[in-house]
Design a protein around this motif. Structure first.
Motif, short mmCIF file in Angstrom:
data_model
loop_
_atom_site.label_atom_id
_atom_site.label_comp_id
_atom_site.label_asym_id
_atom_site.label_seq_id
_atom_site.Cartn_x
_atom_site.Cartn_y
_atom_site.Cartn_z
N ASP A 293 0.80 -1.22 0.00
CA ASP A 293 0.00 0.00 0.00
C ASP A 293 0.84 1.28 0.00
N GLN A 294 2.17 1.15 -0.10
CA GLN A 294 3.01 2.35 -0.09
C GLN A 294 2.79 3.21 -1.33
N TRP A 295 2.44 2.60 -2.46
CA TRP A 295 2.10 3.38 -3.65
C TRP A 295 0.80 4.15 -3.41
N PHE A 296 -0.12 3.54 -2.70
CA PHE A 296 -1.37 4.22 -2.37
C PHE A 296 -1.11 5.45 -1.50
N PHE A 297 -0.26 5.29 -0.49
CA PHE A 297 0.01 6.44 0.39
C PHE A 297 0.77 7.54 -0.36
N ALA A 298 1.58 7.16 -1.33
CA ALA A 298 2.22 8.18 -2.17
C ALA A 298 1.16 8.99 -2.92
N SER A 299 0.16 8.29 -3.45
CA SER A 299 -0.91 9.00 -4.16
C SER A 299 -1.74 9.85 -3.21
N GLU A 300 -1.89 9.41 -1.96
CA GLU A 300 -2.65 10.17 -0.99
C GLU A 300 -1.96 11.47 -0.58
N VAL A 301 -0.65 11.43 -0.36
CA VAL A 301 0.03 12.67 0.03
C VAL A 301 0.02 13.66 -1.14
N LYS A 302 0.02 13.14 -2.36
CA LYS A 302 -0.11 14.04 -3.52
C LYS A 302 -1.53 14.62 -3.57
N ARG A 303 -2.52 13.79 -3.31
CA ARG A 303 -3.92 14.28 -3.32
C ARG A 303 -4.11 15.36 -2.26
N LEU A 304 -3.51 15.16 -1.10
CA LEU A 304 -3.64 16.11 0.00
C LEU A 304 -2.78 17.36 -0.18
N GLY A 305 -1.89 17.33 -1.18
CA GLY A 305 -1.05 18.48 -1.46
C GLY A 305 0.10 18.65 -0.50
N VAL A 306 0.57 17.54 0.11
CA VAL A 306 1.62 17.65 1.13
C VAL A 306 2.87 16.84 0.77
N GLY A 307 3.02 16.47 -0.50
CA GLY A 307 4.21 15.70 -0.85
C GLY A 307 4.20 15.25 -2.28
#
Length: 420
Positions: free
Chosen positions: A345-359
């Motif tokens: 799920d690390q690829w998912f969390f990468a997409s989430e921080v991009k969605r949230l605008g924090v990484g």
């Protein structure tokens, strides 16, 4: 209330359950945590009773298993590897849990091992699962992670498509689990796994922020978003002085891969050192991969195991693997992420921080070469830094442990939360 907890895996799988156990103890409940001996000191330090489960590996044994997991080709293959690793010890694990369930009022296990809830049902004990990644929460608003979306189709057709894909995924995952451990489960009267994603337990605790991560439509009311469950390694007073002397009041990038391990770590770090900008400071946490600094370098500081909260106070950004626990710590610290996914799920969390605008994300294959550019991008992004601070302020208002305890207390009282 007598609560039996169990979880297997690395630090990211165990620490949130320790935090849940500690919150239950503080609420006056009797808590036992069945897991491997590697984490016994932290569990007992939290005031939780430890129950031994195999395997009796040290950290190097788990690091070797983690290397195997990084070779998984897809989520189905990942499940196969996880269950295959557990197979030699599964009879003893099941025997121990069957014994412990005789004195339990509530059973809590990891979402990955939701089939253990069958033992609880046999003992007539309410069962909950915890999941630290909200992409496993079914919804007709989206399909399972990695499967195609019908973005151009009408809404009603997209919902039907998504529900169909969740049902198919559920059946395929059960087939994989039964293929690996079905015989052992049968010896314990558990039968075949019948649902993995859609009906994992009586209650599914999704231990992430409900404000930032909860979808608009849920498959079932049994999926309850609690907020993060964060547990930390002890702070190190001696290290504090070292960090202050190294940083000299300046926030610096921090590189950590947590419990992720991978092949040829030494060669990877040699490439990293060759490409890191001269004169630019960075703190490197060795982690389970044993990241090293092969040549003395005044701009690089290597640290061992330490509390995220203590370490991240000195960070301008955190470069990490995208594990659930590390991502949560960076979000709470109010600093940007650079994620280099390695597994699951690390690829998912990468997409989430991009969605949230924090990484942002850097690909694993060339991260030693591409990282300096990513660091410069984050340093120039005032918007990303401001968004990270705002997000941390909002997360500080949540109380995940308290919310999770209240949900388990309702489950023990017989509240109708079943995923059926």
């Amino acid at each position: 209330m007598k609560v039996l907890l169990t979880s297997h895996g690395s630090t990211g799988d165990i620490y949130p359950v320790i935090r849940l156990g500690r919150a239950l103890v503080e609420a006056g409940h009797d808590v036992r945590f069945a897991t491997v001996s590697l984490f016994r000191p932290e569990i007992e330090a939290a005031g939780i009773q430890f129950v031994y489960l195999p395997p009796d590996w040290d950290q190097s044994g788990f690091a070797e298993a983690m290397r195997d997991l990084t070779k998984a080709k897809n989520p189905l293959d990942l499940i196969r590897i996880i269950y295959s690793e557990s197979l030699p010890f599964l009879d003893e694990i099941l025997d121990t849990l069957e014994r412990e369930l005789r004195r339990a009022d509530v059973f809590v296990t990891s979402y990955v091992f939701a089939n253990l809830c069958t033992l609880a049902r046999q003992a007539k004990v309410p069962c909950a699962v915890t999941t630290f990644a909200h992409n496993v929460v079914p919804s007709d608003s989206y399909p399972p992670e990695g499967l195609p979306r019908l973005l151009a189709a009408p809404a009603f057709l997209r919902r039907r498509w998504n529900r169909m894909l969740w049902r198919v995924t559920d059946r395929v995952l059960c087939w994989q689990i039964n293929r690996v451990v079905g015989e052992t489960m049968g010896r314990h009267g558990m039968g075949q796994a019948e649902s993995f994603a859609l009906e994992p337990a009586d209650l599914a605790l999704v231990t992430v922020s409900s404000k930032f991560c909860k979808p608009k439509r849920l498959w079932s009311d049994c999926f309850q978003f609690t907020g993060y469950l964060r547990w930390q390694s002890p702070e190190d007073p001696d290290l504090e002085a070292t960090l202050e002397a190294f940083c000299q009041g300046q926030a610096v990038p921090i590189l950590t891969f947590g419990s992720v391990t991978f092949d040829e770590a030494r060669k990877v770090m040699t490439r990293f050192m060759r490409n890191w900008p001269a004169g630019k400071k960075i703190i490197i946490q060795s982690g389970w991969a044993g990241l090293t600094i092969e040549r003395p370098n005044a701009e690089m500081l290597r640290v061992e195991r330490v509390s995220h909260d203590q370490l991240f106070k000195y960070a301008s950004m955190v470069i990490h693997h995208g594990g659930a626990g590390t991502t949560a710590s960076v979000l709470h610290a109010g600093i940007p992420n650079i994620i280099i996914p390695h597994i699951g799920d690390q690829w998912f969390f990468a997409s989430e921080v991009k969605r949230l605008g924090v990484g942002l994300e850097v690909k694993r294959k060339r991260w030693p070469e591409d990282l300096p550019k990513a660091v410069r991008t984050v340093e120039k992004s005032k918007k990303m830094q401001q968004r990270a601070r705002v997000l941390a302020t909002e997360l500080a208002k949540e109380n995940g442990p308290q919310t999770a305890v209240a949900a388990l207390e309702r489950l023990a009282r017989g509240s109708p939360l079943a995923c059926t």
